[in-house]
Design a protein around this motif. Structure first.
Motif, PDB file in Angstrom:
ATOM      1  N   ALA A 252       0.851  -1.188   0.000  1.00 59.23           N
ATOM      2  CA  ALA A 252       0.000   0.000   0.000  1.00 59.23           C
ATOM      3  C   ALA A 252       0.889   1.239   0.000  1.00 59.23           C
TER       4      ALA A 252
ATOM      5  N   PRO B 221     -13.378   7.741  -3.636  1.00 51.77           N
ATOM      6  CA  PRO B 221     -12.605   6.727  -2.904  1.00 51.77           C
ATOM      7  C   PRO B 221     -13.496   5.664  -2.286  1.00 51.77           C
TER       8      PRO B 221
ATOM      9  N   LEU C 107     -13.712   2.487   0.612  1.00 42.91           N
ATOM     10  CA  LEU C 107     -13.149   1.899   1.832  1.00 42.91           C
ATOM     11  C   LEU C 107     -13.624   0.464   1.955  1.00 42.91           C
TER      12      LEU C 107
ATOM     13  N   ALA D 103      -4.153  -4.004  -1.822  1.00 44.83           N
ATOM     14  CA  ALA D 103      -3.271  -2.993  -2.430  1.00 44.83           C
ATOM     15  C   ALA D 103      -3.117  -3.253  -3.920  1.00 44.83           C
TER      16      ALA D 103
ATOM     17  N   CYS E 206      -7.387  -0.785  -4.164  1.00 41.57           N
ATOM     18  CA  CYS E 206      -8.364  -0.290  -3.206  1.00 41.57           C
ATOM     19  C   CYS E 206      -7.841   1.010  -2.589  1.00 41.57           C
ATOM     20  N   ASP E 207      -8.667   2.058  -2.579  1.00 43.08           N
ATOM     21  CA  ASP E 207      -8.238   3.361  -2.083  1.00 43.08           C
ATOM     22  C   ASP E 207      -7.912   3.316  -0.596  1.00 43.08           C
ATOM     23  N   LEU E 208      -8.756   2.659   0.164  1.00 40.09           N
ATOM     24  CA  LEU E 208      -8.576   2.510   1.605  1.00 40.09           C
ATOM     25  C   LEU E 208      -9.091   1.138   2.014  1.00 40.09           C
ATOM     26  N   TYR E 209      -8.437   0.515   2.988  1.00 35.68           N
ATOM     27  CA  TYR E 209      -8.943  -0.739   3.536  1.00 35.68           C
ATOM     28  C   TYR E 209      -8.450  -0.904   4.969  1.00 35.68           C
TER      29      TYR E 209
ATOM     30  N   GLY F 262      -3.802   2.289   2.482  1.00 34.13           N
ATOM     31  CA  GLY F 262      -4.316   2.773   1.207  1.00 34.13           C
ATOM     32  C   GLY F 262      -3.503   3.893   0.615  1.00 34.13           C
ATOM     33  N   ARG F 263      -4.175   4.761  -0.137  1.00 37.94           N
ATOM     34  CA  ARG F 263      -3.526   5.890  -0.805  1.00 37.94           C
ATOM     35  C   ARG F 263      -2.904   6.839   0.219  1.00 37.94           C
TER      36      ARG F 263
END
Length: 431
Positions: free
Chosen positions: A104, A208, A210, A227, A231-234, A253-254
């Motif tokens: 990530a 985005p 999550l 990653a 996926c923007d966030l996890y 994430g990002r």
């Protein structure tokens, strides 16, 4: 012929259980081993406060204190407690380390997966702008809608606390129509296959997403999978399968979104997620859990966990009329034992058995269809899965049992089911 086959199956069950039954008798006579495990549950830091410790066969439920920490986690927390450190700098450094481990762009340690939901929501709404950070949870003039794929979640209060307004979408197919100019984030708990479709939709709308995989560890490879999927966030929980501090979680994430989440979170005074404080011990301890998992042999662990529930199955399987099955669920991927019997004939339900196990000494928790920590259950409001829509099951999750406890569970469950079976047989037949 059928009678011969039944006797043969019974004989095989007794042969399988005999070594365990013999060992139980020996250990009890010597006052050591498994008997000592049971004894220790009656004199400890909790019993001195009048609180009964629990043998946990239910799984990593928060209300049952979730998990037991890995030795590496305990050592890391002890080392972290010896020094003062700048938490801002620590989170950035840990973010770099998490990025190196998972692929990530960045990461942070949160107060739990629900804490990660709140921090992610705040970050997606306010960004890192101090004026907007201070404004939350007032979202006037800000994009603040959060599309919930699959409908509401028992944990979506974490999103609403940060100022998010829920917009429900039952499936990925409904997602495009749920997204608007006011959408700040998409929330999902979908399987990887479904998640890939949702990520594509999110990217096409520049919103985005999550992914909440709170109970997704093991396998640890999921941290790299999300990653790679873009996926923007996890997030995953630190206090469930990761076996880190219970009051911890991982948000990955990002980098721009992680930076924004950090800007809305403790130790920033005035940030909406300031109450969701994470100490240096939890930060270092959770990182240690992630690092430890990347060196674990999951096959060996699964073998050990399978052995535990197999022992219970061998013990209770000697009771005529009891059926056992071991399987691994898609979520909470630990070998799990299902125990069943003819409840109406025995006049002994799964709920009766679970209550008797919990009321005994030591107290034993097993998995059934109840949820003592569900607020809605206190108001008699049906959850997503309506109680009674499927048969109640008594299940035992292997991962949360400590070595030796499976014998105590098997022995106690065998006693209860034997007694219930005996009462059923002694009842006079109708007619």
């Amino acid at each position: 012929m059928a009678d011969i086959q039944l006797k043969r199956r019974t004989f095989v069950k007794w042969v399988a259980a005999f070594p365990l039954l013999a060992q139980v008798s020996i250990q009890q006579a010597m006052g050591s081993g498994w008997a000592e495990v049971a004894k220790n549950s009656t004199d400890n830091v909790y019993t001195r406060l009048g609180v009964k410790p629990i043998i946990n066969g239910r799984g990593t439920w928060t209300y049952l204190s979730a998990t037991l920490e890995l030795p590496e986690v305990k050592a890391a927390q002890e080392a972290a407690a010896q020094h003062y450190v700048n938490i801002f700098e620590l989170q950035v450094a840990v973010g770099r380390r998490l990025a190196a481990l998972t692929g990530a762009e960045s990461g942070m340690i949160t107060s739990g997966a629900a804490g990660a939901m709140a921090s992610a929501t705040a970050g997606c709404i306010a960004g890192a702008d101090p004026d907007k950070v201070w404004q939350l949870p007032d979202t006037t003039g800000l994009k603040h809608e959060v599309v919930m794929v699959g409908g509401r979640s028992p944990f979506d209060s974490a999103i609403r606390l940060a100022g998010g307004k829920l917009v429900l979408a039952d499936s990925a197919e409904q997602l495009p129509n749920a997204i608007s100019a006011n959408t700040a984030m998409i929330y999902t708990t979908s399987s990887p296959e479904q998640l890939a479709k949702e990520i594509a939709i999110a990217k096409s709308h520049n919103v985005p997403i999550l992914m909440d995989a709170a109970d997704g560890i093991p396998p640890i490879e999921k941290l790299r999978l999300f990653a790679k999927m873009g996926c923007d966030l996890y997030t995953v929980s630190g206090g469930k399968g990761l076996c880190g501090p219970q009051c911890s979680g991982v948000l990955l994430g990002r980098k721009d979104l992680i930076d924004a989440a950090l800007a809305n979170t403790s130790p920033w005074e005035g940030a909406v997620c300031r109450p969701m404080k994470v100490g240096k011990e939890e930060i270092i301890g959770c990182l240690a859990a992630v690092e430890a998992w990347f060196h674990m042999d999951l096959n060996a662990l699964n073998k050990e966990w399978s052995t535990r529930v197999q022992r219970i199955a061998s013990l209770v399987g000697t009771v005529p009329g009891v059926e056992t099955k071991i399987y691994t669920p898609e979520t909470n991927q630990y070998p799990t034992l299902t125990v069943s019997w003819n409840e109406p004939v025995w006049d002994y339900t799964v709920a009766d058995c679970a209550r008797d196990l919990l009321d005994g000494t030591p107290s034993i928790a097993v998995l059934t269809d109840d949820n003592p920590s569900d607020v809605l259950s206190r108001k008699n409001i049906p959850s997503k899965i309506t109680k009674g829509s499927q048969p109640n099951k008594l299940e035992i999750v292997s991962m949360t049992l400590k070595p030796g406890e499976e014998i105590i569970v098997g022995k106690r469950l065998r006693q209860l089911l034997s007694a219930a079976s005996g009462k059923a047989k002694s009842k006079p037949e109708a007619g």
